[in-house]
Design a protein around this motif. Structure first.
Motif, mmCIF file in Angstrom:
data_model
loop_
_atom_site.group_PDB
_atom_site.id
_atom_site.type_symbol
_atom_site.label_atom_id
_atom_site.label_comp_id
_atom_site.label_asym_id
_atom_site.label_seq_id
_atom_site.Cartn_x
_atom_site.Cartn_y
_atom_site.Cartn_z
ATOM 1 N N THR A 1 -35.048 43.574 17.957
ATOM 2 C CA THR A 1 -35.949 42.550 17.928
ATOM 3 C C THR A 1 -36.151 40.763 17.715
ATOM 4 O O THR A 1 -36.756 40.131 18.361
ATOM 5 N N GLU A 2 -35.318 40.508 17.020
ATOM 6 C CA GLU A 2 -34.900 39.648 16.408
ATOM 7 C C GLU A 2 -34.171 38.836 17.593
ATOM 8 O O GLU A 2 -34.588 37.099 17.787
ATOM 9 N N ALA A 3 -33.197 39.211 17.872
ATOM 10 C CA ALA A 3 -32.701 39.044 18.844
ATOM 11 C C ALA A 3 -32.890 38.407 20.288
ATOM 12 O O ALA A 3 -33.294 37.645 20.875
ATOM 13 N N GLU A 4 -34.377 39.958 20.541
ATOM 14 C CA GLU A 4 -35.616 39.772 21.809
ATOM 15 C C GLU A 4 -36.029 38.248 21.828
ATOM 16 O O GLU A 4 -36.300 37.213 22.175
ATOM 17 N N ARG A 5 -36.490 37.986 20.897
ATOM 18 C CA ARG A 5 -37.210 37.482 20.545
ATOM 19 C C ARG A 5 -36.601 36.039 20.375
ATOM 20 O O ARG A 5 -37.241 34.445 20.873
ATOM 21 N N ILE A 6 -35.856 35.502 19.341
ATOM 22 C CA ILE A 6 -34.695 34.091 19.823
ATOM 23 C C ILE A 6 -34.339 33.999 20.648
ATOM 24 O O ILE A 6 -34.314 32.837 21.128
ATOM 25 N N GLY A 7 -33.259 34.576 21.654
ATOM 26 C CA GLY A 7 -33.197 35.237 23.528
ATOM 27 C C GLY A 7 -34.065 33.847 24.205
ATOM 28 O O GLY A 7 -33.781 32.891 24.678
ATOM 29 N N THR A 8 -35.617 34.169 23.663
ATOM 30 C CA THR A 8 -37.015 34.210 25.103
ATOM 31 C C THR A 8 -37.157 32.508 24.182
ATOM 32 O O THR A 8 -36.408 32.098 25.130
ATOM 33 N N ALA B 1 -34.248 30.452 25.979
ATOM 34 C CA ALA B 1 -33.313 30.533 26.999
ATOM 35 C C ALA B 1 -33.196 29.319 28.195
ATOM 36 O O ALA B 1 -32.354 28.919 28.568
ATOM 37 N N ALA B 2 -33.679 27.700 27.472
ATOM 38 C CA ALA B 2 -32.959 26.924 28.144
ATOM 39 C C ALA B 2 -31.961 26.358 28.061
ATOM 40 O O ALA B 2 -31.416 25.183 28.438
#
Length: 203
Positions: free
Chosen positions: A51-58, A61-62
Motif C-alpha cells: 500500500t505504501e509503495a503504491e502511494r510513494i510511487g505515485t 512518479a516524476a
C-alpha cells in the motif's frame, strides 16, 4: 566532491554513540530505556508495504526511484518490531527538495539525516494501520552499496531457513535486554548480520 568530503564507506557500520544518535536525528532522539517488543509474523506487514509503495510511487512518479521492502517484516516467518521498513533509492538522497516535500504530503516526516553515512535519510509515517507502530522509509542514492547489503540480507533470510532461525534467535535474545535507544539494539545485531552476509557472499 573531494576525497575528504566523500561520505564514509564504513562497512560494517560501527555502533553509534549516544551523541551520534542524537546528532543524526532531526529533533531530539527518542529514548527507549527498556526492552524491544517483538511481534510474531503478521500477514499484514507485506500488505502495508504494498500500500505504501503504491502511494510513494505515485507521489514520486516524476523522479526515477526504486522501492524495496526490507527489514524483518519483509521476511516471512521472522519476528519483528511492528515497524515496516522500506528502502527508497533516488538519484541523490542529499537533494531533499526532490523528494521530501512530496513525501510530507503523504504524512511522512524527516526524522534522520546522516550526511557522513551514504547521505542516508529516514522519513517516518506513524500509525498507517492497526498493529503497526510506524513505517520507516530509508533513502539512499541509487548505486549505494548499502542498498545491495540490505536487499541481499533480506534475500538470504528468505531463502535459507538456518540463517533465518539464527537471526530470529539473536533478535529474541537481544530484545530481552534493556537498551537506551533502539539503535543500540540494532547495532548489537551487527555481528550476526555480518556473519550471514559473509555466507551470502556480500560481507
Amino acid at each position: 566532491m573531494t576525497a575528504d568530503q566523500e561520505p564514509r564507506r564504513n562497512i560494517p557500520r560501527t555502533p553509534m554513540t549516544p551523541g551520534e544518535i542524537d546528532a543524526a536525528h532531526v529533533g531530539p532522539a527518542t529514548r527507549l530505556d527498556g526492552r524491544v517488543t517483538l511481534a510474531e509474523p503478521d500477514p499484514l506487514w507485506p500488505v502495508v508495504y504494498a500500500t505504501e509503495a503504491e502511494r510513494i510511487g505515485t507521489a514520486l512518479a516524476a523522479l526515477p526511484h526504486r522501492l524495496e521492502h526490507v527489514g524483518s517484516t519483509s521476511v516471512p516467518g521472522l519476528p519483528a518490531k511492528p515497524v515496516v521498513d522500506i528502502l527508497l533509492a533516488v538519484p541523490d538522497s542529499a537533494a531533499e527538495s526532490t523528494y521530501v516535500p512530496a513525501l510530507e504530503g503523504l504524512g511522512y516526516g524527516l526524522v534522520v539525516r546522516e550526511p557522513d553515512w551514504y547521505e542516508h535519510r529516514v522519513l517516518r509515517h506513524p500509525a498507517v494501520a492497526p498493529g503497526i507502530d510506524y513505517v520507516n522509509l530509508h533513502v539512499f542514492t541509487s548505486g549505494c552499496p548499502e542498498i545491495d547489503r540490505m536487499t541481499g540480507f533480506r534475500d538470504r533470510l528468505r531463502t535459507h531457513p538456518a540463517d533465518r532461525a539464527l537471526y530470529a534467535r539473536t533478535k529474541r535474545e537481544l530484545s530481552g535486554r534493556t537498551w537506551e535507544y533502539v539503535q543500540n539494539y540494532a547495532d548489537a545485531k551487527s555481528e550476526v548480520v555480518e556473519e550471514i552476509l559473509r555466507r551470502a557472499g556480500r560481507g
